[in-house]
Design an enzyme around this catalytic site. Structure first.
Site, PDB file in Angstrom:
ATOM      1  N   CYS A  45       0.632  -1.550  -0.244  1.00 46.63           N
ATOM      2  CA  CYS A  45      -0.004   0.495  -0.415  1.00 46.63           C
ATOM      3  C   CYS A  45       1.229   1.194   0.115  1.00 46.63           C
ATOM      4  CB  CYS A  45      -0.209   0.330   1.219  1.00 46.63           C
ATOM      5  SG  CYS A  45      -1.976  -1.087   1.411  1.00 46.63           S
TER       6      CYS A  45
HETATM    7  C1  BEZ Z   1       0.533  -4.846   2.016  1.00 46.50           C
HETATM    8  O1  BEZ Z   1      -0.156  -3.500   1.498  1.00 46.50           O
HETATM    9  O2  BEZ Z   1       1.703  -5.108   2.070  1.00 46.50           O
HETATM   10  C2  BEZ Z   1      -0.409  -6.526   2.355  1.00 46.50           C
HETATM   11  C3  BEZ Z   1      -1.728  -5.135   3.068  1.00 46.50           C
HETATM   12  C4  BEZ Z   1      -2.579  -6.238   3.245  1.00 46.50           C
HETATM   13  C5  BEZ Z   1      -2.069  -7.671   3.468  1.00 46.50           C
HETATM   14  C6  BEZ Z   1      -0.586  -8.015   2.253  1.00 46.50           C
HETATM   15  C7  BEZ Z   1      -0.357  -7.125   2.179  1.00 46.50           C
END
Ligand code: BEZ
Length: 211
Positions: A45
Protein backbone atom coordinates in the site's frame (compact mmCIF):
# COMPACT_ATOMS: atom_id res chain seq x y z
CA UNK A 1 -27.16 -5.73 -5.57
CA UNK A 2 -23.48 -5.20 -6.24
CA UNK A 3 -22.44 -2.08 -8.08
CA UNK A 4 -22.16 -2.59 -11.85
CA UNK A 5 -20.79 -0.71 -14.84
CA UNK A 6 -23.13 2.09 -15.88
CA UNK A 7 -24.58 2.51 -12.38
CA UNK A 8 -24.38 5.90 -10.71
CA UNK A 9 -21.36 6.02 -8.42
CA UNK A 10 -22.92 6.25 -4.94
CA UNK A 11 -22.37 9.61 -3.31
CA UNK A 12 -21.18 9.94 0.28
CA UNK A 13 -19.75 12.40 2.76
CA UNK A 14 -16.58 11.28 4.51
CA UNK A 15 -13.70 12.44 6.66
CA UNK A 16 -10.46 12.50 4.69
CA UNK A 17 -6.89 13.69 5.11
CA UNK A 18 -8.01 16.81 3.21
CA UNK A 19 -11.06 17.49 5.42
CA UNK A 20 -14.69 16.48 5.04
CA UNK A 21 -15.55 15.68 1.43
CA UNK A 22 -18.79 15.25 -0.47
CA UNK A 23 -17.66 12.75 -3.09
CA UNK A 24 -19.62 14.10 -6.06
CA UNK A 25 -18.66 17.68 -5.20
CA UNK A 26 -15.04 16.59 -4.99
CA UNK A 27 -15.22 15.07 -8.50
CA UNK A 28 -16.86 18.18 -9.93
CA UNK A 29 -17.38 18.01 -13.71
CA UNK A 30 -14.36 15.84 -14.40
CA UNK A 31 -13.35 12.21 -14.19
CA UNK A 32 -12.54 10.37 -10.97
CA UNK A 33 -10.63 7.40 -9.62
CA UNK A 34 -11.69 5.94 -6.27
CA UNK A 35 -9.35 3.21 -5.07
CA UNK A 36 -9.19 1.20 -1.88
CA UNK A 37 -6.17 -0.28 -0.13
CA UNK A 38 -6.24 -2.94 2.61
CA UNK A 39 -4.41 -1.29 5.46
CA UNK A 40 -2.22 1.64 6.48
CA UNK A 41 1.45 1.06 7.37
CA UNK A 42 1.74 -1.92 5.03
CA UNK A 43 4.44 -2.26 2.38
CA UNK A 44 2.52 -2.72 -0.89
CA UNK A 45 0.00 0.00 0.00
CA UNK A 46 2.85 2.38 0.80
CA UNK A 47 4.32 1.89 -2.69
CA UNK A 48 0.89 2.24 -4.32
CA UNK A 49 0.00 5.54 -2.69
CA UNK A 50 3.47 6.89 -3.46
CA UNK A 51 3.11 5.84 -7.09
CA UNK A 52 -0.27 7.56 -7.42
CA UNK A 53 1.12 10.75 -5.88
CA UNK A 54 3.94 10.79 -8.46
CA UNK A 55 1.38 10.45 -11.26
CA UNK A 56 -0.60 13.55 -10.26
CA UNK A 57 0.36 15.52 -13.39
CA UNK A 58 -0.80 12.58 -15.54
CA UNK A 59 -4.18 12.47 -13.77
CA UNK A 60 -4.44 16.28 -14.00
CA UNK A 61 -3.80 16.14 -17.77
CA UNK A 62 -6.78 13.81 -18.01
CA UNK A 63 -8.99 16.08 -15.84
CA UNK A 64 -9.17 13.25 -13.31
CA UNK A 65 -9.34 13.55 -9.52
CA UNK A 66 -8.00 10.69 -7.43
CA UNK A 67 -9.11 9.64 -3.96
CA UNK A 68 -8.03 6.67 -1.80
CA UNK A 69 -9.91 4.84 0.93
CA UNK A 70 -9.33 2.23 3.60
CA UNK A 71 -11.12 1.22 6.79
CA UNK A 72 -8.39 2.79 8.92
CA UNK A 73 -9.27 5.90 10.95
CA UNK A 74 -8.10 9.41 10.15
CA UNK A 75 -5.34 9.53 12.77
CA UNK A 76 -3.85 6.39 11.24
CA UNK A 77 -3.88 7.91 7.73
CA UNK A 78 -2.34 11.11 9.07
CA UNK A 79 0.38 9.15 10.84
CA UNK A 80 1.16 7.08 7.75
CA UNK A 81 1.35 9.87 5.14
CA UNK A 82 4.80 11.14 6.31
CA UNK A 83 6.09 7.56 5.93
CA UNK A 84 4.78 7.37 2.36
CA UNK A 85 6.33 10.73 1.56
CA UNK A 86 9.70 9.81 3.03
CA UNK A 87 10.02 6.26 1.75
CA UNK A 88 8.58 6.89 -1.74
CA UNK A 89 10.25 10.27 -2.32
CA UNK A 90 7.03 12.15 -2.96
CA UNK A 91 4.23 14.11 -1.31
CA UNK A 92 0.80 12.56 -1.06
CA UNK A 93 -1.32 15.07 -2.99
CA UNK A 94 -4.78 13.49 -2.92
CA UNK A 95 -7.25 12.81 -0.09
CA UNK A 96 -7.37 9.48 1.74
CA UNK A 97 -10.83 8.63 3.09
CA UNK A 98 -11.06 7.32 6.66
CA UNK A 99 -13.75 4.66 6.63
CA UNK A 100 -13.69 2.93 10.04
CA UNK A 101 -17.46 2.45 9.97
CA UNK A 102 -17.19 0.93 6.45
CA UNK A 103 -19.77 3.29 5.00
CA UNK A 104 -17.86 3.85 1.76
CA UNK A 105 -16.44 0.32 1.62
CA UNK A 106 -19.93 -1.18 1.86
CA UNK A 107 -21.41 1.20 -0.70
CA UNK A 108 -18.74 0.12 -3.20
CA UNK A 109 -18.45 -3.55 -2.18
CA UNK A 110 -14.79 -3.17 -1.25
CA UNK A 111 -14.84 -5.75 1.55
CA UNK A 112 -14.79 -9.32 0.25
CA UNK A 113 -15.33 -11.39 3.41
CA UNK A 114 -13.93 -14.61 1.96
CA UNK A 115 -10.67 -12.79 1.25
CA UNK A 116 -10.68 -10.74 4.48
CA UNK A 117 -13.52 -9.57 6.65
CA UNK A 118 -11.47 -6.81 8.24
CA UNK A 119 -9.69 -5.16 5.30
CA UNK A 120 -10.74 -3.55 2.04
CA UNK A 121 -9.43 -5.32 -1.07
CA UNK A 122 -7.61 -3.35 -3.78
CA UNK A 123 -10.59 -2.04 -5.74
CA UNK A 124 -10.45 0.62 -8.45
CA UNK A 125 -13.45 2.53 -9.78
CA UNK A 126 -13.19 4.97 -12.66
CA UNK A 127 -16.09 7.40 -12.69
CA UNK A 128 -17.10 9.56 -15.64
CA UNK A 129 -18.20 13.22 -15.63
CA UNK A 130 -21.79 11.88 -15.65
CA UNK A 131 -20.99 10.19 -12.28
CA UNK A 132 -21.49 6.76 -13.83
CA UNK A 133 -19.13 3.87 -13.08
CA UNK A 134 -16.99 3.24 -16.17
CA UNK A 135 -14.56 0.64 -14.84
CA UNK A 136 -14.24 -1.63 -11.83
CA UNK A 137 -11.25 -3.85 -11.13
CA UNK A 138 -10.25 -5.74 -8.03
CA UNK A 139 -6.82 -6.98 -7.06
CA UNK A 140 -5.82 -9.15 -4.13
CA UNK A 141 -3.97 -7.62 -1.18
CA UNK A 142 -0.70 -9.27 -2.21
CA UNK A 143 -0.53 -7.64 -5.67
CA UNK A 144 0.25 -3.96 -6.09
CA UNK A 145 -1.64 -2.35 -8.94
CA UNK A 146 -0.30 -1.06 -12.24
CA UNK A 147 -1.45 2.57 -12.27
CA UNK A 148 -0.18 3.05 -15.84
CA UNK A 149 -3.00 0.69 -16.74
CA UNK A 150 -5.49 2.97 -14.98
CA UNK A 151 -4.20 5.93 -17.01
CA UNK A 152 -4.40 3.83 -20.19
CA UNK A 153 -8.05 2.97 -19.49
CA UNK A 154 -8.86 6.63 -18.83
CA UNK A 155 -7.29 7.48 -22.23
CA UNK A 156 -9.45 4.82 -23.87
CA UNK A 157 -12.64 5.90 -22.04
CA UNK A 158 -12.09 9.56 -22.91
CA UNK A 159 -11.43 8.74 -26.56
CA UNK A 160 -14.36 6.36 -26.95
CA UNK A 161 -16.68 8.88 -25.25
CA UNK A 162 -15.88 11.30 -28.07
CA UNK A 163 -15.60 9.14 -31.18
CA UNK A 164 -17.36 6.00 -32.48
CA UNK A 165 -14.32 3.86 -31.79
CA UNK A 166 -13.11 1.13 -29.46
CA UNK A 167 -9.52 0.38 -28.51
CA UNK A 168 -7.87 -2.98 -29.21
CA UNK A 169 -5.90 -5.22 -26.86
CA UNK A 170 -2.87 -3.54 -25.32
CA UNK A 171 -3.73 -0.25 -27.09
CA UNK A 172 -1.87 2.85 -25.97
CA UNK A 173 -2.64 6.49 -26.63
CA UNK A 174 -1.54 7.36 -30.18
CA UNK A 175 -2.02 3.89 -31.65
CA UNK A 176 -4.61 2.81 -34.20
CA UNK A 177 -8.18 2.21 -33.00
CA UNK A 178 -11.16 0.16 -34.12
CA UNK A 179 -14.30 1.58 -35.72
CA UNK A 180 -17.35 0.28 -33.83
CA UNK A 181 -19.49 -2.14 -35.86
CA UNK A 182 -22.58 0.12 -35.54
CA UNK A 183 -20.97 2.60 -37.98
CA UNK A 184 -21.55 1.73 -41.64
CA UNK A 185 -18.67 1.88 -44.15
CA UNK A 186 -20.41 4.85 -45.77
CA UNK A 187 -20.56 6.78 -42.49
CA UNK A 188 -17.04 5.68 -41.56
CA UNK A 189 -15.68 7.39 -44.69
CA UNK A 190 -17.12 10.67 -43.40
CA UNK A 191 -16.31 10.21 -39.71
CA UNK A 192 -12.76 8.97 -40.25
CA UNK A 193 -11.24 11.09 -43.04
CA UNK A 194 -7.79 9.56 -42.45
CA UNK A 195 -9.25 6.36 -43.92
CA UNK A 196 -9.54 2.86 -42.53
CA UNK A 197 -8.34 -0.65 -43.22
CA UNK A 198 -11.03 -3.35 -43.43
CA UNK A 199 -9.32 -6.48 -42.06
CA UNK A 200 -12.74 -8.15 -41.80
CA UNK A 201 -16.12 -6.43 -42.27
CA UNK A 202 -16.38 -6.35 -38.45
CA UNK A 203 -12.74 -5.34 -37.89
CA UNK A 204 -11.92 -1.93 -39.33
CA UNK A 205 -8.82 -0.12 -38.15
CA UNK A 206 -8.20 3.63 -38.35
CA UNK A 207 -5.60 6.05 -37.00
CA UNK A 208 -6.54 7.61 -33.66
CA UNK A 209 -8.96 10.35 -34.76
CA UNK A 210 -7.75 13.11 -32.41
CA UNK A 211 -4.07 12.73 -33.31
C1 BEZ B 1 0.52 -4.61 1.81
O1 BEZ B 1 0.11 -3.50 1.48
O2 BEZ B 1 1.70 -4.91 1.76
C2 BEZ B 1 -0.45 -5.65 2.29
C3 BEZ B 1 -1.59 -5.26 2.95
C4 BEZ B 1 -2.47 -6.23 3.41
C5 BEZ B 1 -2.20 -7.56 3.17
C6 BEZ B 1 -1.07 -7.93 2.48
C7 BEZ B 1 -0.18 -6.97 2.02
Amino acid sequence: MALQLGDEAPNFTAETTAGTIDFHDYLGDGWGVLFSHPKDFTPVCTTELGTVAKLKTEFDKRNTKVIAVSVDPLDSHNGWVPDINETQGTTVNFPIIADPDRKVSDLYGMIHPNASDTMTVRSVFIIGPDKKVKLMITYPASTGRNFQEILRVIDSLQLTAQYSVATPADWKDGEDVIIVPAVSDEDAKVKFPKGFNTVRPYLRVTPQPNR
